[in-house]
Design a protein around this motif. Structure first.
Motif, mmCIF file in Angstrom:
data_model
loop_
_atom_site.group_PDB
_atom_site.id
_atom_site.type_symbol
_atom_site.label_atom_id
_atom_site.label_comp_id
_atom_site.label_asym_id
_atom_site.label_seq_id
_atom_site.Cartn_x
_atom_site.Cartn_y
_atom_site.Cartn_z
ATOM 1 N N THR A 114 0.855 -1.182 0.000
ATOM 2 C CA THR A 114 0.000 0.000 0.000
ATOM 3 C C THR A 114 0.892 1.234 0.000
ATOM 4 O OG1 THR A 114 -0.087 0.186 2.409
ATOM 5 C CG2 THR A 114 -1.779 -1.219 1.351
ATOM 6 N N MET A 115 0.309 2.356 -0.347
ATOM 7 C CA MET A 115 1.071 3.598 -0.381
ATOM 8 C C MET A 115 1.615 3.920 1.012
ATOM 9 S SD MET A 115 0.683 4.213 -3.549
ATOM 10 C CE MET A 115 0.618 5.820 -4.293
ATOM 11 N N PRO B 49 0.746 7.918 -8.594
ATOM 12 C CA PRO B 49 -0.502 8.574 -8.195
ATOM 13 C C PRO B 49 -1.531 7.642 -7.546
ATOM 14 C CG PRO B 49 -0.323 8.444 -10.592
ATOM 15 C CD PRO B 49 0.972 7.956 -10.027
ATOM 16 N N THR B 50 -1.411 6.344 -7.822
ATOM 17 C CA THR B 50 -2.368 5.372 -7.259
ATOM 18 C C THR B 50 -1.625 4.099 -6.859
ATOM 19 O OG1 THR B 50 -2.803 4.307 -9.390
ATOM 20 C CG2 THR B 50 -4.231 6.191 -8.801
ATOM 21 N N ARG B 51 -2.285 3.280 -6.061
ATOM 22 C CA ARG B 51 -1.715 1.985 -5.704
ATOM 23 C C ARG B 51 -1.531 1.132 -6.960
ATOM 24 N NH1 ARG B 51 -3.211 -3.278 -4.770
ATOM 25 N NH2 ARG B 51 -1.942 -4.351 -3.203
ATOM 26 N N ALA B 52 -2.482 1.225 -7.886
ATOM 27 C CA ALA B 52 -2.371 0.466 -9.138
ATOM 28 C C ALA B 52 -1.116 0.874 -9.912
ATOM 29 C CB ALA B 52 -3.615 0.661 -9.996
ATOM 30 N N ALA B 53 -0.797 2.148 -9.917
ATOM 31 C CA ALA B 53 0.417 2.611 -10.602
ATOM 32 C C ALA B 53 1.662 2.075 -9.901
ATOM 33 C CB ALA B 53 0.443 4.135 -10.662
ATOM 34 N N TYR C 29 3.200 9.382 -3.386
ATOM 35 C CA TYR C 29 2.142 9.803 -4.310
ATOM 36 C C TYR C 29 2.680 10.644 -5.460
ATOM 37 C CZ TYR C 29 -1.671 7.919 -1.562
ATOM 38 O OH TYR C 29 -2.543 7.064 -0.931
ATOM 39 N N GLY D 222 -6.158 -2.144 -13.363
ATOM 40 C CA GLY D 222 -6.184 -0.737 -12.978
ATOM 41 C C GLY D 222 -4.906 0.017 -13.316
ATOM 42 N N TRP D 223 -3.967 -0.655 -13.988
ATOM 43 C CA TRP D 223 -2.702 -0.002 -14.300
ATOM 44 C C TRP D 223 -2.891 1.117 -15.314
ATOM 45 C CZ3 TRP D 223 1.014 -4.694 -15.385
ATOM 46 C CH2 TRP D 223 1.166 -5.446 -14.212
#
Length: 187
Positions: free
Chosen positions: A29-30, A49-53, A45, A116-117
């Protein structure tokens, strides 16, 4: 002169890989990456920008590193059997040398939120897949046998050791090589 970044992409991805190896994909997780590195969450972040990234970059970086040795082994050598044996052995060798990153490969892209990537990551992954397919196209064997020799058997042999946090024994090489030879006909 600007200060060098203290929390680089690689530092953050290394922490994410360690988290995954220790506690599985859900542990990435971030906030966990920020805690593990001591980085402000804004640094994480800023790069992802996202956990998927974050998870996508972790997977693609790992796949790029893995494929470097794998494709080289698969494309060098005289015949399909010799090339497949070399590639299968490269799986074992790479996992032995990189046990934390090997856990990322064992988790697989679906467990890391593939759908979600961001598009740039999926594009990089598609290029990697094309490169691999091109290398595999030169192997005139049944694809099921090739997959078993290059993926199924080597990963089955290393998986139990990696999951138990044990070193992969030298005997794994002989097992994988024997199986690849049995699955791929000599040229």
């Amino acid at each position: 002169m600007p200060r060098p970044a203290r929390y680089t992409v690689d530092v953050l991805l290394d922490a994410a890989a360690e988290l995954l190896a220790a506690d599985g994909p859900a542990a990435v997780t971030m906030s966990a990456v920020a805690r593990a590195t001591g980085a402000p969450s804004g640094s994480v972040y800023h790069r992802f920008p996202t956990r998927a990234a974050l998870c996508g970059e972790l997977w693609v970086r790992t796949e790029e590193r893995f494929q470097e040795a794998f494709v080289e082994a698969l494309t060098s050598g005289d015949g399909p059997q010799q090339r497949c044996v070399a590639a299968a052995l490269s799986v074992v060798g790479w996992c032995r040398e990189h046990p934390v990153e090997a856990q990322v490969l064992l988790a697989g892209p679906d467990e890391l939120g593939l759908h979600g990537w961001p598009e740039p990551l999926t594009g990089r992954r598609k290029r990697l897949q094309r490169r691999l397919r091109k290398a595999l196209n030169d192997i005139p064997e049944d694809t099921g046998r090739v997959s078993a020799a290059l993926i199924d058997v080597p990963y089955a042999v290393v998986r139990r050791h990696l999951r138990a946090r044990q070193a992969i024994p030298g005997s794994a090489d002989a097992i994988v090589a024997d199986c690849a030879r049995a699955l791929i006909a000599p040229s």
